[in-house]
Write a protein that holds these residues in place. Structure first.
Motif, PDB file in Angstrom:
ATOM      1  N   ASP A  82       0.866  -1.010   0.110  1.00 44.61           N
ATOM      2  CA  ASP A  82       0.092  -0.019  -0.082  1.00 44.61           C
ATOM      3  C   ASP A  82       0.688   1.284   0.141  1.00 44.61           C
ATOM      4  O   ASP A  82       1.916   1.165  -0.576  1.00 44.61           O
ATOM      5  CB  ASP A  82      -0.898   0.130   1.138  1.00 44.61           C
ATOM      6  CG  ASP A  82      -1.954  -1.160   1.232  1.00 44.61           C
ATOM      7  OD1 ASP A  82      -2.377  -1.608  -0.130  1.00 44.61           O
ATOM      8  OD2 ASP A  82      -1.993  -2.094   2.132  1.00 44.61           O
TER       9      ASP A  82
ATOM     10  N   ILE B 283      -1.739   5.062   4.076  1.00 42.73           N
ATOM     11  CA  ILE B 283      -2.593   3.789   4.134  1.00 42.73           C
ATOM     12  C   ILE B 283      -2.007   3.035   5.351  1.00 42.73           C
ATOM     13  O   ILE B 283      -2.804   2.557   6.261  1.00 42.73           O
ATOM     14  CB  ILE B 283      -3.188   2.982   2.999  1.00 42.73           C
ATOM     15  CG1 ILE B 283      -3.992   3.866   2.433  1.00 42.73           C
ATOM     16  CG2 ILE B 283      -3.698   1.672   3.373  1.00 42.73           C
ATOM     17  CD1 ILE B 283      -4.502   3.453   0.885  1.00 42.73           C
TER      18      ILE B 283
ATOM     19  N   LEU C 278     -13.684   9.465  11.543  1.00 45.10           N
ATOM     20  CA  LEU C 278     -14.568   8.340  11.302  1.00 45.10           C
ATOM     21  C   LEU C 278     -14.749   7.550  12.886  1.00 45.10           C
ATOM     22  O   LEU C 278     -16.029   7.115  12.957  1.00 45.10           O
ATOM     23  CB  LEU C 278     -13.642   7.263  10.686  1.00 45.10           C
ATOM     24  CG  LEU C 278     -14.069   6.085  10.233  1.00 45.10           C
ATOM     25  CD1 LEU C 278     -14.970   6.170   8.943  1.00 45.10           C
ATOM     26  CD2 LEU C 278     -12.847   5.008   9.456  1.00 45.10           C
TER      27      LEU C 278
ATOM     28  N   PRO D 110      -7.419  -2.529  11.065  1.00 41.20           N
ATOM     29  CA  PRO D 110      -8.616  -2.102  10.737  1.00 41.20           C
ATOM     30  C   PRO D 110      -9.057  -2.245   9.428  1.00 41.20           C
ATOM     31  O   PRO D 110     -10.495  -2.198   8.872  1.00 41.20           O
ATOM     32  CB  PRO D 110      -8.338  -0.469  10.949  1.00 41.20           C
ATOM     33  CG  PRO D 110      -6.735  -0.402  10.480  1.00 41.20           C
ATOM     34  CD  PRO D 110      -6.310  -1.677  11.105  1.00 41.20           C
ATOM     35  N   LEU D 111      -8.134  -2.703   8.624  1.00 51.84           N
ATOM     36  CA  LEU D 111      -8.431  -2.508   6.920  1.00 51.84           C
ATOM     37  C   LEU D 111      -8.136  -4.283   6.934  1.00 51.84           C
ATOM     38  O   LEU D 111      -6.787  -4.894   6.875  1.00 51.84           O
ATOM     39  CB  LEU D 111      -7.273  -2.001   6.144  1.00 51.84           C
ATOM     40  CG  LEU D 111      -7.674  -0.468   6.145  1.00 51.84           C
ATOM     41  CD1 LEU D 111      -6.528   0.310   5.604  1.00 51.84           C
ATOM     42  CD2 LEU D 111      -8.911   0.244   6.063  1.00 51.84           C
ATOM     43  N   THR D 112      -9.202  -4.963   6.957  1.00 54.92           N
ATOM     44  CA  THR D 112      -9.148  -6.328   7.067  1.00 54.92           C
ATOM     45  C   THR D 112      -9.307  -7.052   5.781  1.00 54.92           C
ATOM     46  O   THR D 112     -10.396  -7.764   5.715  1.00 54.92           O
ATOM     47  CB  THR D 112     -10.037  -7.172   8.012  1.00 54.92           C
ATOM     48  OG1 THR D 112     -11.499  -6.480   7.918  1.00 54.92           O
ATOM     49  CG2 THR D 112      -9.663  -6.738   9.533  1.00 54.92           C
ATOM     50  N   GLY D 113      -8.470  -7.077   4.970  1.00 53.72           N
ATOM     51  CA  GLY D 113      -8.654  -7.661   3.611  1.00 53.72           C
ATOM     52  C   GLY D 113      -8.081  -9.079   3.567  1.00 53.72           C
ATOM     53  O   GLY D 113      -7.398  -9.621   4.560  1.00 53.72           O
ATOM     54  N   TRP D 114      -8.285  -9.773   2.443  1.00 55.76           N
ATOM     55  CA  TRP D 114      -8.116 -11.208   2.303  1.00 55.76           C
ATOM     56  C   TRP D 114      -6.782 -11.630   2.500  1.00 55.76           C
ATOM     57  O   TRP D 114      -6.248 -12.727   2.976  1.00 55.76           O
ATOM     58  CB  TRP D 114      -8.649 -11.845   1.074  1.00 55.76           C
ATOM     59  CG  TRP D 114      -8.232 -11.382  -0.378  1.00 55.76           C
ATOM     60  CD1 TRP D 114      -7.681 -10.256  -0.961  1.00 55.76           C
ATOM     61  CD2 TRP D 114      -7.885 -12.454  -1.138  1.00 55.76           C
ATOM     62  NE1 TRP D 114      -7.270 -10.259  -1.997  1.00 55.76           N
ATOM     63  CE2 TRP D 114      -7.213 -11.660  -2.512  1.00 55.76           C
ATOM     64  CE3 TRP D 114      -8.092 -13.809  -1.343  1.00 55.76           C
ATOM     65  CZ2 TRP D 114      -6.766 -12.461  -3.731  1.00 55.76           C
ATOM     66  CZ3 TRP D 114      -7.429 -14.389  -2.828  1.00 55.76           C
ATOM     67  CH2 TRP D 114      -7.159 -13.480  -3.740  1.00 55.76           C
TER      68      TRP D 114
ATOM     69  N   VAL E  54      -3.465  -6.341   2.892  1.00 54.38           N
ATOM     70  CA  VAL E  54      -5.049  -6.190   2.729  1.00 54.38           C
ATOM     71  C   VAL E  54      -5.461  -6.592   1.435  1.00 54.38           C
ATOM     72  O   VAL E  54      -5.958  -7.967   1.513  1.00 54.38           O
ATOM     73  CB  VAL E  54      -5.306  -4.720   2.776  1.00 54.38           C
ATOM     74  CG1 VAL E  54      -6.738  -4.316   2.634  1.00 54.38           C
ATOM     75  CG2 VAL E  54      -4.877  -3.819   4.098  1.00 54.38           C
ATOM     76  N   GLY E  55      -5.135  -6.139   0.414  1.00 53.19           N
ATOM     77  CA  GLY E  55      -5.303  -6.573  -0.868  1.00 53.19           C
ATOM     78  C   GLY E  55      -4.372  -7.417  -1.608  1.00 53.19           C
ATOM     79  O   GLY E  55      -3.068  -7.653  -1.119  1.00 53.19           O
TER      80      GLY E  55
ATOM     81  N   SER F 132     -10.094  -3.966  -2.188  1.00 56.56           N
ATOM     82  CA  SER F 132     -10.502  -4.111  -0.919  1.00 56.56           C
ATOM     83  C   SER F 132     -10.516  -2.965  -0.067  1.00 56.56           C
ATOM     84  O   SER F 132     -11.264  -2.365   0.615  1.00 56.56           O
ATOM     85  CB  SER F 132      -9.427  -5.004  -0.027  1.00 56.56           C
ATOM     86  OG  SER F 132      -9.562  -6.388  -0.514  1.00 56.56           O
ATOM     87  N   ILE F 133      -9.483  -1.969  -0.385  1.00 52.06           N
ATOM     88  CA  ILE F 133      -9.248  -0.476   0.091  1.00 52.06           C
ATOM     89  C   ILE F 133     -10.123   0.225  -0.466  1.00 52.06           C
ATOM     90  O   ILE F 133     -10.899   1.087   0.422  1.00 52.06           O
ATOM     91  CB  ILE F 133      -7.746  -0.201   0.103  1.00 52.06           C
ATOM     92  CG1 ILE F 133      -7.104  -1.008   1.157  1.00 52.06           C
ATOM     93  CG2 ILE F 133      -7.625   1.264   0.478  1.00 52.06           C
ATOM     94  CD1 ILE F 133      -5.350  -0.681   0.957  1.00 52.06           C
TER      95      ILE F 133
ATOM     96  N   PHE G 227     -13.491  -0.094   1.372  1.00 52.99           N
ATOM     97  CA  PHE G 227     -13.431   0.042   2.514  1.00 52.99           C
ATOM     98  C   PHE G 227     -13.852   1.795   2.607  1.00 52.99           C
ATOM     99  O   PHE G 227     -14.756   2.290   3.342  1.00 52.99           O
ATOM    100  CB  PHE G 227     -12.253   0.018   3.460  1.00 52.99           C
ATOM    101  CG  PHE G 227     -11.887   0.845   4.716  1.00 52.99           C
ATOM    102  CD1 PHE G 227     -12.368  -0.059   5.724  1.00 52.99           C
ATOM    103  CD2 PHE G 227     -11.819   2.034   4.776  1.00 52.99           C
ATOM    104  CE1 PHE G 227     -12.226   0.604   6.893  1.00 52.99           C
ATOM    105  CE2 PHE G 227     -11.540   2.584   6.190  1.00 52.99           C
ATOM    106  CZ  PHE G 227     -11.673   1.893   7.124  1.00 52.99           C
TER     107      PHE G 227
ATOM    108  N   MET H 212     -13.569  -7.061   4.762  1.00 60.87           N
ATOM    109  CA  MET H 212     -13.443  -5.195   4.863  1.00 60.87           C
ATOM    110  C   MET H 212     -14.767  -4.757   5.725  1.00 60.87           C
ATOM    111  O   MET H 212     -14.573  -3.828   6.546  1.00 60.87           O
ATOM    112  CB  MET H 212     -13.152  -4.856   3.535  1.00 60.87           C
ATOM    113  CG  MET H 212     -12.072  -5.080   2.535  1.00 60.87           C
ATOM    114  SD  MET H 212     -10.522  -4.827   3.534  1.00 60.87           S
ATOM    115  CE  MET H 212     -10.377  -3.151   3.631  1.00 60.87           C
TER     116      MET H 212
ATOM    117  N   LEU I 140     -14.599  -2.887   9.306  1.00 62.07           N
ATOM    118  CA  LEU I 140     -14.975  -1.471   9.195  1.00 62.07           C
ATOM    119  C   LEU I 140     -15.874  -1.453  10.405  1.00 62.07           C
ATOM    120  O   LEU I 140     -16.177  -0.254  11.239  1.00 62.07           O
ATOM    121  CB  LEU I 140     -15.618  -1.010   8.044  1.00 62.07           C
ATOM    122  CG  LEU I 140     -16.516   0.418   8.056  1.00 62.07           C
ATOM    123  CD1 LEU I 140     -15.300   1.469   8.454  1.00 62.07           C
ATOM    124  CD2 LEU I 140     -16.872   0.644   6.738  1.00 62.07           C
TER     125      LEU I 140
END
Lengths: 411, 411
Positions: free
Chosen positions: A97, A101, A140, A249-253, A277-278, B100-101, B104, B133, B137
């Protein structure tokens, strides 16, 4: 500091243990590049690596490339190469990333680890995107978090029991002023806070000692002193002691414990991998990977020594030759990164005139001219010559004869 | 559906208005590539573009590249090329970050626009990272949001006044089943919810009509049918009617109204640009940009027609030749993307045997063999031959003679 003679400068180059590294870079003819703190120069190995990754790995292997070339583990492999440069434990860094990020990830994780505290402490010398990301996260979360921004010199005193996390960029992007990572981290811990360090202007510029300083988290940039190319992937560090406590916080695969099980529910991967993340950007990660190979045999203490010598030479020559320029960087080497800035009322046209003559630094409003010193591809002769050109331009007020328009520039 | 003769297949190829596009790709000798839904094939223009971006743009321009090659606006330029393929308004799409991002970003923004509602509605056919994701969140916000996952066929009925946003992937990655974007978006709006669409398996596979369907947000993948290379940048769409209402959660400097003013406070940029975060990944964006040039003169209706014909040919041939395989995709073309899946007890070794013979699809547990049909580089002859090879392998039970180990594969 004393002026140098051309003979002394030539001797410094002859005795430079890193001089041969210049050959690992492709620098344009006639250019003295003093902006590697903004975008690093091109390592020669990158073009051939990318040609191979594109034509053979992607073109020939196609989907099989994920196994045949182990693309999946590139973020960790590149992370380990960076880890050595920043004093991080093996397996504690991933490349992924952008810096912004990655900062969001570690900041959100840190706040979760200090639930009773609401202050994110930073300073006005931080690069703005870090402050913006913190502001966005606070908005947020909508649970009363506050970004407190103090002058750089007031950070230590501002660390108190309200602070959840300090979020500090080690080296100021404008002035090159360097914070004391070890002392500020210690102070943060004493107050019960966590410490996040942004190494954008540190990684690859001098040896960093994250583990020694007991930093909790760090992020950094791949395209400055690491030479990964424009917009290269960034990196992220999680101290091994936090690896199982961190909630991403960014729970990607790619941060899932079993990405290829395609479960419907998220379970975090082991350690720092949960901060992925991605799908990893294989092409740009490969460019960064090739760029990092240049560092493989570099003694980071030797790199720092050369960086200090280059900066001192430049300061001495510029101060002697150009009385209009006022040093904006700390005079003491220990308080600087690998960058020297001056204040100057005519900084903008001055920098444009320098660039027109092949000496590339950059300008930051309102009056800062910045020069970055990347020890792997700069010679003492380059630095001496840059000071000479600077003097010639000022003596002849070259910019009066040329039209320079104001244009945006990056970092 | 009726079987075809080789002569009929040859005629389909002769009359194919997209047949010449095959020449725009570099496909390995002897390979029939039916996995472009996972990783698109290599467009010939990518290697030369990257060589130019690396050696000339980065290597020669160095920091000046931001101005000389307008790197800063690459995300918008690439976004506009994608916009045409997905029925989005000009200026409403940016290419950035990972799917993914981007998910989000739009999900957090959508939830903020529906403050009284707590349900994120998705379905069990969604690609897991989208669900992860959303889970991350919801955990981060800690304000009672709930991800509700229903079977794909129950989505419409599950849209009620508790739903803040529907988060649906148009085409199921396993079965190719295609949702009715227009109808579900209408249903969401009737219930006062917003609609996010993930176009990972749609963009470049058939014409999408985001504006016509009145979608609120969309995200999608650059490395599948868009052929941007492994881990290519993803994209993000914000409907123009929301452009000023959207509050980005990831507030990086590239989404700032004036990134180069280096203000300490965040102010969002105009429109979709506020959804940008960090420095754009110039190298990987350039690869995607070059890949998209292949689409410049493609009539997306013709692309869809060919996609449907390829899929129908494959289904007819496989069903006639291989009674062990049960169609897992919808039989009706209008309900499918550009992918055909079959269920088969011996799916894993079957797919390994196919790959060993150069017919590349993939396997998804527990029993799905997937075949993607990218109309730009596949011929009818390829598809017919793939069915022949499939039949030969099953008749001879080829995998009994070979050892195939189970290994992970991507998307």
């Amino acid at each position: 500091m004393a002026r140098s003679t051309p003979a002394q400068v030539a001797r410094l180059d002859r005795e430079d243990p890193l001089a041969h590294k210049r050959e690992a870079f492709d620098i344009p003819e006639g250019v003295i590049y003093l902006d590697g703190n903004s975008l690093g120069a091109l390592p020669r190995g990158v073009a051939s690596r990318l040609a191979d990754v594109v034509s053979r790995q992607w073109g020939q292997s196609l989907i099989r490339g994920w196994n045949e070339h182990d693309w999946i583990d590139l973020p960790a492999r590149v992370g380990d190469k960076i880890a050595r440069l920043i004093g991080a434990e093996r397996g504690s860094v991933v490349a992924a990333d952008s810096t912004s990020i990655n900062l969001f990830k570690v900041l959100a994780a840190a706040l979760k680890m200090r639930p009773g505290r609401k202050v994110i402490l930073s300073d006005s010398g931080n690069f703005p995107t870090d402050l913006y990301m913190a502001q966005g996260l606070a908005a947020l979360l909508a649970s009363g978090h506050e970004l407190k921004v103090v002058p750089p010199e007031d950070v230590a005193a501002a660390i108190d029991e309200t602070v959840a996390v300090t979020m500090i960029t080690e080296v100021d992007y404008k002035t090159g002023r360097r914070h004391d990572m070890r002392a500020l981290t210690k102070r943060a811990h004493e107050a019960g806070a966590l410490a996040i360090w942004d190494l954008a202007h540190s990684a690859g510029a001098f040896p960093v000692d994250l583990a020694g300083a007991e930093a909790d988290f760090a992020v950094g940039c791949g395209y400055k002193y690491l030479n990964g190319g424009p917009g290269a992937p960034a990196f992220l560090y999680v101290a091994p002691r936090h690896r199982d406590a961190v909630e991403p916080p960014l729970t990607g695969w790619m941060g899932h414990a079993a990405p290829f099980a395609f479960d419907l529910d998220y379970r975090p991967a082991e350690g720092v991998n949960r901060m992925r993340v991605g799908t990893p950007p294989v092409i740009s990660l490969s460019a960064l990977d090739a760029a990092l190979d240049v560092f493989a045999d570099v003694d980071m203490r030797a790199l720092r020594e050369k960086s200090v010598s280059l900066c001192e030479l430049f300061i001495a020559e510029v101060e002697a030759r150009c009385p209009d320029l006022a040093l904006a960087s700390p005079r003491e080497a220990a308080l600087r990164g690998s960058q020297v800035s001056f204040r100057c009322d005519f900084g903008y046209p001055l920098m444009q005139a320098l660039i027109a003559r092949g000496v590339i630094g950059d300008f930051r409003a309102p009056d800062i001219v910045r020069f970055g010193f990347a020890p792997l591809y700069l010679s003492y002769r380059d630095v001496f010559r840059a000071a000479e050109v600077l003097e010639e331009i000022i003596l002849t007020r070259a910019w009066d004869r040329e039209k320079f328009k104001k244009k945006a520039k990056v970092t």
